[in-house]
Design an enzyme around this catalytic site. Sequence first.
Site, short mmCIF file in Angstrom:
data_model
loop_
_atom_site.label_atom_id
_atom_site.label_comp_id
_atom_site.label_asym_id
_atom_site.label_seq_id
_atom_site.Cartn_x
_atom_site.Cartn_y
_atom_site.Cartn_z
N ARG A 7 -2.76 -2.42 -6.74
CA ARG A 7 -2.08 -3.20 -5.67
C ARG A 7 -3.02 -4.69 -6.21
NH1 ARG A 7 -3.03 -4.62 -0.57
NH2 ARG A 7 -5.47 -3.37 -0.32
N HIS A 62 -0.09 3.46 4.62
CA HIS A 62 -1.16 2.34 5.62
C HIS A 62 -0.35 0.51 5.43
CE1 HIS A 62 -3.83 5.05 7.75
NE2 HIS A 62 -3.37 5.34 6.56
N PHE A 86 -3.26 15.88 -1.35
CA PHE A 86 -2.41 14.40 0.08
C PHE A 86 -0.69 13.99 -0.57
CE2 PHE A 86 -2.94 9.18 0.70
CZ PHE A 86 -3.21 9.61 1.98
N ARG A 137 -8.91 -3.75 9.80
CA ARG A 137 -7.14 -4.16 9.85
C ARG A 137 -7.37 -2.54 10.41
NH1 ARG A 137 -3.50 -1.97 6.04
NH2 ARG A 137 -1.30 -2.71 6.08
N ARG A 159 -10.92 11.03 -1.65
CA ARG A 159 -10.86 9.33 -1.40
C ARG A 159 -11.43 8.64 -1.99
NH1 ARG A 159 -11.73 8.70 4.01
NH2 ARG A 159 -10.70 6.45 4.73
N TYR A 208 -9.28 4.61 -3.98
CA TYR A 208 -9.49 3.94 -3.09
C TYR A 208 -9.70 2.55 -3.97
CZ TYR A 208 -8.30 6.11 1.39
OH TYR A 208 -8.24 6.56 2.66
N ASN A 251 -9.51 6.81 11.03
CA ASN A 251 -8.11 6.80 12.33
C ASN A 251 -8.04 6.14 13.23
OD1 ASN A 251 -6.31 6.64 9.50
ND2 ASN A 251 -6.05 8.89 10.01
N ARG A 283 0.59 -1.23 0.13
CA ARG A 283 0.32 0.32 0.39
C ARG A 283 0.71 1.32 0.37
NH1 ARG A 283 -2.69 -4.14 2.82
NH2 ARG A 283 -4.78 -4.41 2.74
FE1 HDE Z 1 -6.35 6.56 3.25
N1 HDE Z 1 -5.86 6.23 1.40
N2 HDE Z 1 -6.19 8.56 1.52
N3 HDE Z 1 -7.21 8.41 4.51
N4 HDE Z 1 -6.04 5.31 4.11
C1 HDE Z 1 -5.11 4.54 1.09
O1 HDE Z 1 -5.95 2.84 0.12
C2 HDE Z 1 -6.13 8.00 0.62
C3 HDE Z 1 -7.00 9.21 4.71
C4 HDE Z 1 -6.68 4.64 5.43
O2 HDE Z 1 -6.37 -1.00 6.37
C5 HDE Z 1 -4.78 4.13 0.45
O3 HDE Z 1 -5.90 0.99 -0.22
C6 HDE Z 1 -6.20 9.43 -0.30
C7 HDE Z 1 -8.08 9.87 5.82
C8 HDE Z 1 -6.67 4.36 6.52
O4 HDE Z 1 -5.80 -0.99 4.06
C9 HDE Z 1 -4.67 5.05 -0.54
C10 HDE Z 1 -6.78 10.97 1.05
C11 HDE Z 1 -8.34 9.37 6.56
C12 HDE Z 1 -6.15 3.23 5.02
C13 HDE Z 1 -5.49 6.38 0.51
C14 HDE Z 1 -6.52 10.14 2.05
C15 HDE Z 1 -7.73 7.29 5.85
C16 HDE Z 1 -5.81 4.44 4.20
C17 HDE Z 1 -3.69 2.97 0.08
C18 HDE Z 1 -6.65 12.27 0.98
C19 HDE Z 1 -8.62 8.98 8.14
C20 HDE Z 1 -5.50 1.63 5.52
C21 HDE Z 1 -3.89 1.78 0.21
C22 HDE Z 1 -8.24 12.91 -0.14
C23 HDE Z 1 -9.83 8.97 7.57
C24 HDE Z 1 -6.79 0.73 4.94
C25 HDE Z 1 -4.73 1.68 0.22
C26 HDE Z 1 -5.94 -0.52 5.15
C27 HDE Z 1 -5.81 3.56 3.13
C28 HDE Z 1 -5.47 7.37 -0.41
C29 HDE Z 1 -6.39 9.95 3.60
C30 HDE Z 1 -7.38 5.86 6.13
C31 HDE Z 1 -4.23 5.58 -1.60
C32 HDE Z 1 -6.73 9.86 -1.45
C33 HDE Z 1 -8.10 11.20 5.85
C34 HDE Z 1 -7.19 3.54 7.71
O5 HDE Z 1 -6.70 4.89 -1.76
#
Ligand code: HDE
EC number: 1.11.1.6
Length: 699
Positions: free
Chosen positions: A378, A84, A170, A121, A367, A371, A157, A81
């Site tokens: 991935r 994360h 981001f 996770r 977001r 994803y 988070n 990833r």
């Molecule tokens: Fe993520 N984030 N994120 N994020 N995020 C990913 O997706 C992203 C954000 C969070 O256990 C990615 O499958 C962008 C906030 C968790 O598999 C990716 C932005 C929050 C996990 C991605 C954010 C998160 C990810 C990387 C800003 C809390 C792990 C691999 C717009 C609310 C999930 C994947 C797991 C994972 C993008 C911001 C939480 C790249 C573009 C805010 C818990 O898609």
Amino acid sequence: MAKASNTAKPAAAEVNELIGNGGELHQQTSDPAHWLTTNQGLPIADDQNSLKAGDRGPTLLEDFHLREKITHFDHERIPERVVHARGYGAHGYFQAYEGNDELTKAAFLCDSKVKTPVFCRFSTVAGSEGSVDTPRDVRGFAVKFYTSQGNYDLVGNNIPVFFIQDAIKFPDLIHAVKPEPDRAFPQAASAHDTFWDFVSLTPESTHMLMWAMSDRAIPRSLRMMEGFGVHTFRLINAKGKATLVKFHWRPKLGTFSLIWDEAVAIAGADADFHRRDLWDAIQGGDFPEWELSVQAFDEKQAAKFDFDVLDPTKLIPEEIVPLRPLGKMVLNRMPDNFFAETEQVAFCPANLVPGIDLSEDPLLQGRLFSYLDTQLSRLGSANFQEIPINAAKCPWQNMQRDGHMRMRVDPSRTSYEPNSLDMAAPREAGAAGFESFAVPTEGTKLRQRPESFADHYTQAHLFYKSMTETEQRHIVAAFAFELGKCKEVKVRTRMLGRLEHVDPELAKSVADKLGMPGQADKIDPAVPTNFKVKPSPALSQYRDPPQTIAGKKIGLLVTDGSEARLIDALIRKTKAEKAKVELVAPKIGGITDSEGVHRDADQFLAGAPSAVFDAVCLAPSADGVKGLVKFAAAVDWLRMAFAHLKIVGYVDEAVPLFDAAHIDRNADDGLVELKNGKVTDFIEAAKRHRIWEREPKVR
Ligand code: HDE
């Protein structure tokens, strides 16, 4: 529908062991159910030797078994990833409480009799897959609910706000925190120039920085972390009424953190500290539990807040909108295979069910795209939702077809709709299906932040002001540590300038700790800080922590001759409090106790510093302690436990260790003598978790 698992093992077979010509071991069975086969199902006669021209000759290209085995191995890795990457997951269930239908029509939140399967996770953000578990970092808290209406993902988070307000920033944020691209270090750390350069130039990150520098970013256990949905979402009830909500997960064990020095020590002693902790708990039948709640409010209330609920750098103090519990999650089963499940699980905030909808938060909106897009690179195929961990557990069908690794065999002649050739083909569900909430929207196409997002300091101040003295001290230390790792003076002075707007005292303390008093840059904020904002005591972890040792681990230092009665009493009483004792002996072979009984050690002293325990107890024999005082690992064990503010229990025989560690046994009431083998006082004291008053004396 994809099968949940195809890994059911046949019962154990009889195995013959033969030594081959070259001295290698062959384990063979006559039971076909246990035969090792190729991927085509061909039974393999010999898995120790490749096919060669003569036993000392070159290997033959003809060896299809060798080629198949090595080819598969060569392709075992998938891209980690991008954020994360290091994570650990578990299965469990969610069960709703009664009465949520007033808020939502989501079936899994309304039926209190249903146990909805979940996969959860946890992750760090910045480090790569092989990094350690305890860096200072935000933790991911992602839950996939396999509901009867499709998969719902709450991808949150352990901190309720975020660094940026708009998805377009981001990639910059993540590039800044990841190892610097020319030198490829530091790994899993925000304490470096590029991170602080970026955030010091990005005032909207200030509130989140306060959280990231607090002890929230070094959790004691994945089981002792809160979770937050961060963004504002909408719940929709059966009458079509929308309620705005913020999601919260509260751990039953309470929210506990490590101390920074301890986190650093643990990183060396046990890089897998958090995953091992979750594994041990669940395998031992101690299932962690969280309560899911929402802060529910309507548009009218939202309009009155002095911040914008679409701004993900803001939170709603619980004193203004209290938590409303919806149900509980229990994690009770570890995956059978880490890669198949934890690595391949694909979360996406766009995985919604009827009754839960999005908001216009510009971070959330970005977001929704990211994803799904990232899963394609991935996991390598648009069919990733057929992987068992990602597959919905309710029936699913549509007109999407083909692509790499398509597992599903769709028998129909039609793969389009409307159609009249296959009346059994899937059709729209109408109002029973997912309908986006009708949010009135109009506006000019532009790239612009709303003015309502412009106050970047008031909530940062609110957070700082709401902390206990201990928590404030830790925040100061964390800023000083991280900025101290920045080589660029301009990064430090700029960040000090930002901190002045959070709290002048904080800025001064950090500047003093850095040895840079009076060097803060002058920065004009877009909106001045409201220093009169009312504190929110609920934001503090340490103001009113639960007095419990449930879920915690006590290290018991023993030697040959240690008192058997005391060991048994501690194990028994700790178990009654739902905690665990580990016997730490000088050698892993164990000890012979005072009754002459052999006891296995759980850990050996040099392999388990006291940092990995919540509280420690020193119970050597009078003879045993003579060896311990000469052993640096033993003296450090006590010294570090004391420095990490732990409760230390000890028997009289352990006194020479205190002398060797230069610790006054009467220093504070966290040092508890176990008189006559009585352990109760120690256990009661251990419920305090740490002696915060000791901190200014040791650090
Ligand atoms: Fe993520 N984030 N994120 N994020 N995020 C990913 O997706 C992203 C954000 C969070 O256990 C990615 O499958 C962008 C906030 C968790 O598999 C990716 C932005 C929050 C996990 C991605 C954010 C998160 C990810 C990387 C800003 C809390 C792990 C691999 C717009 C609310 C999930 C994947 C797991 C994972 C993008 C911001 C939480 C790249 C573009 C805010 C818990 O898609």
